[in-house]
Scaffold this active site. Structure first.
Site, PDB file in Angstrom:
ATOM      1  N   THR A   1      25.586   2.408  82.679  1.00 53.83           N
ATOM      2  CA  THR A   1      24.559   3.416  82.937  1.00 53.83           C
ATOM      3  C   THR A   1      24.610   4.529  81.903  1.00 53.83           C
ATOM      4  O   THR A   1      23.572   4.983  81.400  1.00 53.83           O
ATOM      5  CB  THR A   1      24.745   4.009  84.353  1.00 53.83           C
ATOM      6  N   TRP A   2      25.808   4.972  81.573  1.00 54.93           N
ATOM      7  CA  TRP A   2      25.982   6.037  80.575  1.00 54.93           C
ATOM      8  C   TRP A   2      25.524   5.568  79.198  1.00 54.93           C
ATOM      9  O   TRP A   2      24.792   6.286  78.505  1.00 54.93           O
ATOM     10  CB  TRP A   2      27.442   6.456  80.546  1.00 54.93           C
ATOM     11  N   GLY A  56      33.169   8.323  87.558  1.00 53.01           N
ATOM     12  CA  GLY A  56      33.147   8.200  86.111  1.00 53.01           C
ATOM     13  C   GLY A  56      34.402   8.709  85.431  1.00 53.01           C
ATOM     14  O   GLY A  56      34.387   9.002  84.238  1.00 53.01           O
ATOM     15  N   HIS A 114      24.673  -8.185  81.007  1.00 53.06           N
ATOM     16  CA  HIS A 114      26.069  -8.403  81.384  1.00 53.06           C
ATOM     17  C   HIS A 114      26.509  -9.811  81.001  1.00 53.06           C
ATOM     18  O   HIS A 114      27.625 -10.220  81.339  1.00 53.06           O
ATOM     19  CB  HIS A 114      26.248  -8.229  82.897  1.00 53.06           C
ATOM     20  N   LYS A 134      30.340  -2.370  85.491  1.00 55.82           N
ATOM     21  CA  LYS A 134      31.153  -1.211  85.854  1.00 55.82           C
ATOM     22  C   LYS A 134      32.074  -0.763  84.725  1.00 55.82           C
ATOM     23  O   LYS A 134      33.225  -0.364  84.950  1.00 55.82           O
ATOM     24  CB  LYS A 134      31.971  -1.473  87.124  1.00 55.82           C
ATOM     25  N   SER A 142      36.367   0.399  90.186  1.00 54.74           N
ATOM     26  CA  SER A 142      34.949   0.759  90.156  1.00 54.74           C
ATOM     27  C   SER A 142      34.098  -0.375  90.712  1.00 54.74           C
ATOM     28  O   SER A 142      33.140  -0.142  91.468  1.00 54.74           O
ATOM     29  CB  SER A 142      34.515   1.091  88.722  1.00 54.74           C
ATOM     30  N   ARG A 177      36.139  -1.184  79.265  1.00 53.53           N
ATOM     31  CA  ARG A 177      36.848  -0.150  80.010  1.00 53.53           C
ATOM     32  C   ARG A 177      38.256  -0.620  80.352  1.00 53.53           C
ATOM     33  O   ARG A 177      38.527  -1.826  80.370  1.00 53.53           O
ATOM     34  CB  ARG A 177      36.074   0.165  81.300  1.00 53.53           C
TER      35      ARG A 177
END
Length: 346
Positions: A90-91, A314, A156, A86, A186, A178
């Protein structure tokens, strides 16, 4: 499908003897997890296990981390997209896939682009979650030598648990992290989507917050995971690129060009002039990918979870809408303490 999802060719039929040998290997890993590793109550009504200081949910990774260590052999040309869950996985996968394949799959020809037909997790498989996960690979050790170079994988797993061949081969790692508070919120949302899919009651934010602070989130503790890759990026900057989701959101073009240069396929001046950078950013944007049919209604091949679970908002700073001031202060305090003296700020 195999044409668009290259990793599937890694699972070719094996002889009976080879199948039995693979089964023995996975049985040994399952025995290790069941009898020698610390376990505790997990997030999806199952026990989670701790391996080399980090926590894993067997329902998601099986014994994948153990199998990756023993059987994944990195090539110098490999590109590994690493992240804490998270944090923009994905991005990052979408961007890297689009950059590497921009000649065969131009982003301008969007109606034919693989990212419009498949979730990025199916195009860039996770080592421990898809390729070496006994829950999804039929107890088969994949033959990744069949994949064309450069091979693009995700993980991960913490840096300290990666196979030695990753460092020895000189393969490249792109790591994305992040803001701690946004990551927690998230993960909480994603976790409850999974629990809903399993017909389980959602977990309260306070309960997830407590687990997170104790380091008991997926692939946690968060701070140890981030610091492992941060320190390696300082020691081997030519092999490990450390990215921050918050900064990428603020300047996507700048960081996309950094990614392209790092993996050895920088944008030419002509490509930039023709707007290719902006086309890839648009193709891989949250707004575009989250509204695709495959991501609204489809299910990921690598876990079976609905693809919609990988798309929420996002946004940067969304955690302020959920965490109490006391929670935010405590997370900031823990983060400051854990990162003290490292040069890293989140």
């Amino acid at each position: 499908m195999a044409k668009n999802i290259p990793y599937k060719v890694s699972f070719v039929p094996k002889s009976r003897e080879e199948e039995e040998e693979d089964e023995k290997i996975y049985n040994r890993y399952r025995e290790i997890v069941a009898t020698t590793l610390p376990t505790t109550k997990g997030w999806a009504d199952k026990l989670i296990y701790q391996y080399e200081g980090f926590w894993y949910c067997p329902g998601i990774v099986g014994v994948g981390p153990l199998a990756v260590q023993d059987h994944f052999k990195a090539w110098p040309s490999d590109i590994l997209l690493a992240s804490f869950p998270k944090c923009g996985t994905t991005w990052l996968k979408s961007l890297a896939f689009a950059v590497i394949n921009r000649e065969t799959h131009p982003p301008s020809a969007q109606q034919q682009h693989p990212l419009l037909a498949f979730n990025s997790h199916d195009l860039v498989p996770m080592l421990e979650i898809r390729l070496y996960n006994d829950n999804f690979n039929g107890n088969q050790i994949p033959n990744l030598d069949m994949l064309p170079s450069p091979r693009l994988f995700g993980t991960h797993m913490p840096y300290t648990s990666l196979p030695q061949s990753v460092a020895l081969s000189g393969s490249r790692i792109i790591y994305i992290c992040r803001n701690t508070k946004d990551n927690l919120v998230s993960w909480w949302h994603f976790l409850n989507k999974i629990r809903t899919d399993l017909s389980l009651e959602p977990m309260k934010l306070e309960e997830v917050f407590e687990l997170f602070c104790k380091g008991m989130s997926a692939s946690g503790p968060f701070w140890g995971h981030v610091l492992g890759y941060w320190k390696e990026s300082l020691e081997r900057p030519q092999n490990v690129l450390f990215l921050k989701y918050d900064e990428m959101m603020a300047e996507p073009a700048l960081h996309l060009k950094r990614i392209a240069e790092f993996i050895g396929c920088p944008f030419s001046s002509m490509e930039e002039k023709e707007g290719l950078v902006d086309e890839i950013i648009k193709l891989c944007s949250f707004e575009n990918l989250s509204n695709l049919a495959v991501n609204k209604k489809g299910s990921s091949d690598h876990t079976g979870f609905p693809n919609s679970a990988y798309f929420r908002q996002g946004k940067v700073g969304d955690s302020a809408n959920y965490l109490s001031p006391e929670m935010m202060e405590e997370l900031d305090c823990i983060t400051k303490q854990k990162l003290h003296g490292t040069g890293l700020t989140l």
